[in-house]
Design a protein around this motif. Structure first.
Motif, PDB file in Angstrom:
ATOM      1  N   VAL A   1       0.816  -1.403   0.101  1.00 58.63           N
ATOM      2  CA  VAL A   1      -0.011   0.169   0.152  1.00 58.63           C
ATOM      3  C   VAL A   1       0.713   1.496   0.042  1.00 58.63           C
ATOM      4  N   LYS A   2       1.703   1.242   0.563  1.00 59.86           N
ATOM      5  CA  LYS A   2       2.550   2.292   0.809  1.00 59.86           C
ATOM      6  C   LYS A   2       3.490   2.631  -0.519  1.00 59.86           C
TER       7      LYS A   2
ATOM      8  N   PHE B   1       2.279   1.613  -3.323  1.00 60.39           N
ATOM      9  CA  PHE B   1       1.169   2.171  -4.293  1.00 60.39           C
ATOM     10  C   PHE B   1       1.160   3.738  -3.990  1.00 60.39           C
ATOM     11  N   LYS B   2       0.935   4.116  -2.824  1.00 59.40           N
ATOM     12  CA  LYS B   2       0.768   5.359  -2.625  1.00 59.40           C
ATOM     13  C   LYS B   2       1.970   6.380  -3.147  1.00 59.40           C
ATOM     14  N   ASP B   3       3.159   5.900  -2.979  1.00 60.32           N
ATOM     15  CA  ASP B   3       4.387   6.543  -3.401  1.00 60.32           C
ATOM     16  C   ASP B   3       4.287   6.574  -5.103  1.00 60.32           C
TER      17      ASP B   3
ATOM     18  N   MET C   1       1.539   6.556  -6.889  1.00 57.71           N
ATOM     19  CA  MET C   1       0.573   7.453  -7.266  1.00 57.71           C
ATOM     20  C   MET C   1       0.988   8.858  -7.068  1.00 57.71           C
ATOM     21  N   LYS C   2       1.757   9.176  -5.987  1.00 57.42           N
ATOM     22  CA  LYS C   2       2.441  10.541  -5.897  1.00 57.42           C
ATOM     23  C   LYS C   2       3.408  10.907  -6.796  1.00 57.42           C
ATOM     24  N   ASP C   3       4.275   9.853  -7.271  1.00 54.32           N
ATOM     25  CA  ASP C   3       5.260  10.377  -8.155  1.00 54.32           C
ATOM     26  C   ASP C   3       4.607  10.471  -9.584  1.00 54.32           C
TER      27      ASP C   3
ATOM     28  N   SER D   1       2.020  11.831 -10.247  1.00 55.26           N
ATOM     29  CA  SER D   1       0.940  12.878 -10.570  1.00 55.26           C
ATOM     30  C   SER D   1       1.707  14.107 -11.048  1.00 55.26           C
TER      31      SER D   1
END
Length: 79
Positions: free
Chosen positions: A36-37, A39-41, A43-45, A47
């Protein structure tokens, strides 16, 4: 009968712990948290606006750069 009570969930949890064991469940939890971490990283990269890549120059058979108005394709005969 349509919804599950707290006792149903406790029995399901007990059966899962008995099948997998606490160590395996702990490892699965940490793996899931890392996924999950990541995936979030990602998605942040993702954007951030990306700069478009420049295409590689086309090289003809003799090794020199082709004319910019020339498109090199292979024509096939219709049978």
């Amino acid at each position: 009968m349509g919804s599950l009570s707290i006792w149903h969930w406790l029995i399901v949890l007990l059966v899962v712990v008995m099948i997998f064991g606490t160590k395996k469940l702990r490892n699965m939890g940490s793996d899931l948290g890392g996924a999950v971490k990541g995936f979030k990283d990602g998605m942040k990269d993702g954007s951030a606006p990306e700069t478009p890549a420049t295409p590689n120059p086309q090289v003809s058979a003799n090794g020199s750069n082709a004319d910019k108005s020339t498109i090199d394709v292979e024509a096939r005969q219709k049978s």
